[in-house]
Design an enzyme around this catalytic site. Structure first.
Site, PDB file in Angstrom:
ATOM      1  N   LYS A 233     -60.843   6.469 -66.912  1.00 59.70           N
ATOM      2  CA  LYS A 233     -60.842   5.460 -65.850  1.00 59.70           C
ATOM      3  C   LYS A 233     -61.883   4.358 -66.066  1.00 59.70           C
ATOM      4  O   LYS A 233     -62.840   4.512 -66.813  1.00 59.70           O
ATOM      5  CB  LYS A 233     -61.002   6.137 -64.495  1.00 59.70           C
ATOM      6  CG  LYS A 233     -59.681   6.828 -64.128  1.00 59.70           C
ATOM      7  CD  LYS A 233     -59.505   7.130 -62.703  1.00 59.70           C
ATOM      8  CE  LYS A 233     -58.090   7.677 -62.510  1.00 59.70           C
ATOM      9  NZ  LYS A 233     -57.987   8.601 -61.415  1.00 59.70           N
ATOM     10  N   ARG A 268     -57.379  16.646 -64.376  1.00 58.19           N
ATOM     11  CA  ARG A 268     -56.177  15.929 -64.829  1.00 58.19           C
ATOM     12  C   ARG A 268     -56.612  15.024 -65.971  1.00 58.19           C
ATOM     13  O   ARG A 268     -57.409  14.107 -65.769  1.00 58.19           O
ATOM     14  CB  ARG A 268     -55.615  15.120 -63.653  1.00 58.19           C
ATOM     15  CG  ARG A 268     -54.358  14.329 -63.962  1.00 58.19           C
ATOM     16  CD  ARG A 268     -53.872  13.581 -62.722  1.00 58.19           C
ATOM     17  NE  ARG A 268     -52.660  12.832 -62.989  1.00 58.19           N
ATOM     18  CZ  ARG A 268     -52.624  11.622 -63.544  1.00 58.19           C
ATOM     19  NH1 ARG A 268     -53.753  11.008 -63.890  1.00 58.19           N
ATOM     20  NH2 ARG A 268     -51.473  11.019 -63.757  1.00 58.19           N
TER      21      ARG A 268
HETATM   22  C1  9MG Z   1     -51.391   9.521 -60.858  1.00 58.58           C
HETATM   23  N1  9MG Z   1     -52.838   9.579 -60.895  1.00 58.58           N
HETATM   24  C2  9MG Z   1     -53.673   8.702 -61.519  1.00 58.58           C
HETATM   25  N2  9MG Z   1     -54.953   9.066 -61.309  1.00 58.58           N
HETATM   26  C3  9MG Z   1     -54.916  10.190 -60.549  1.00 58.58           C
HETATM   27  C4  9MG Z   1     -55.893  11.021 -59.992  1.00 58.58           C
HETATM   28  O1  9MG Z   1     -57.192  10.775 -60.155  1.00 58.58           O
HETATM   29  N3  9MG Z   1     -55.504  12.089 -59.270  1.00 58.58           N
HETATM   30  C5  9MG Z   1     -54.188  12.344 -59.064  1.00 58.58           C
HETATM   31  N4  9MG Z   1     -53.854  13.417 -58.322  1.00 58.58           N
HETATM   32  N5  9MG Z   1     -53.203  11.572 -59.566  1.00 58.58           N
HETATM   33  C6  9MG Z   1     -53.570  10.520 -60.286  1.00 58.58           C
END
Ligand code: 9MG
Length: 299
Positions: A233, A268
């Site tokens: 990010k 994630r």
């Molecule tokens: C789709 N997406 C992009 N960034 C995300 C994040 O930090 N969390 C979740 N649950 N989905 C995300």
């Protein structure tokens, strides 16, 4: 802090993490990202083609991902909107193919109709950046046995980074997530199917993202497992000076470990293999680890 442990019920899957499963415990579950978008912020659309997306999902599983998150609409700030039909065309064949291979597949969407179709195609998790606030979303999930990821976002993807403001970001994000989890439970979704997510980068400045991470234990103290999505990010680019998202793997892994240290249960990530390695080493070096302790037989 003791390593958190628990079970996430997602469709026919029971995903376990944490301390209670002996020396081989997964410190946290890893959700591998499969973006089926031409403009995704971090992979530049390299998995846009259906066959390439399926192959990428298989690779992430081979690298140690416990589940795959398949999305067809980029939610990066300022991304172009896609029609529901286009989102459907992108994700459904990928979800069907990966679920048919026996993998735990998540659909990343805000649309109830697509949630329903993805569940029919084999998805076991609904990951909704709008926390099931859209019309019909909560009902679709309650009528099935999927796990749900409820994410916090201030504003809408197109404009959310213009001027995010909070009095106390941790308090406000926590209140929102508790409310949404309660709404899910009231609709009939069992607590062990619910995961909360502070939504790093979604209507948050660098300071907000860091404050949420530093005080993540306050969010973990709800009874729901927490998913942390720091991977590649923008804030990591600001902290490191790396403007190209694909060059943020090391920063993403450091962020993932910091979140797991504070109790996150799921991370994630784009870069599955190095994240899995990093979590194994982090786990082995914890004071409560049983790996290779002096005087104990090696397993
Ligand atoms: C789709 N997406 C992009 N960034 C995300 C994040 O930090 N969390 C979740 N649950 N989905 C995300």
């Amino acid at each position: 802090m003791m390593l958190a442990s628990g079970i996430f019920a997602a469709g026919r899957f029971r995903l376990r993490w944490g301390a209670m499963h002996g020396g081989n415990a997964e410190p946290a579950l890893v959700m591998g990202i499969v973006n089926v978008t031409p403009d995704s912020f971090s992979d530049g659309g390299v998995h846009f083609d259906t066959a390439a997306a399926i192959a990428h999902g298989e690779r992430l599983i081979a690298e140690g991902a416990h589940m795959l998150d398949v999305g067809g609409e980029s939610t990066r700030p300022g991304a172009a909107e896609v029609s529901l039909d286009e989102e459907r065309r992108r994700v459904l064949p990928v979800i069907a193919a990966l679920a048919a291979r026996g993998y735990c597949v998540s659909v990343d969407t805000r649309h109830a109709a697509l949630m329903r179709e993805a569940i029919d195609a084999g998805a076991s998790i609904v990951n909704d950046v709008a926390a099931l606030r859209g019309p019909g979303a909560i009902e679709v999930c309650a009528a099935s046995d999927v796990g749900v990821v409820l994410m916090h976002m201030q504003g809408e993807p197109g404009t959310m980074q213009r001027a995010p403001t909070y009095d106390d970001v941790v308090q406000e994000v926590g209140d929102f997530l508790r409310d949404r989890a309660r709404a899910c439970e009231a609709a009939g979704i069992a607590p062990n199917r619910i995961v909360i997510d502070p939504g790093f980068g979604f209507g948050k400045t660098v300071e907000h993202n860091l404050e949420l991470t530093r005080r993540l234990d306050e969010l973990v103290s709800t009874r729901y497992p927490l998913l942390a999505g720091w991977s590649r990010k923008r804030t990591l680019g600001d902290l490191t000076g790396r403007q190209i998202p694909a060059q943020r793997a090391a920063a993403s892994i450091a962020a993932a470990c910091a979140c797991v240290e504070r109790g996150a249960s799921i991370v994630r990530v784009h870069d599955v293999a190095p994240t899995v390695d990093a979590l194994k080493v982090w786990r082995a070096m914890r004071p409560d680890s049983e790996y290779f302790a002096v005087g104990t037989p090696q397993r």
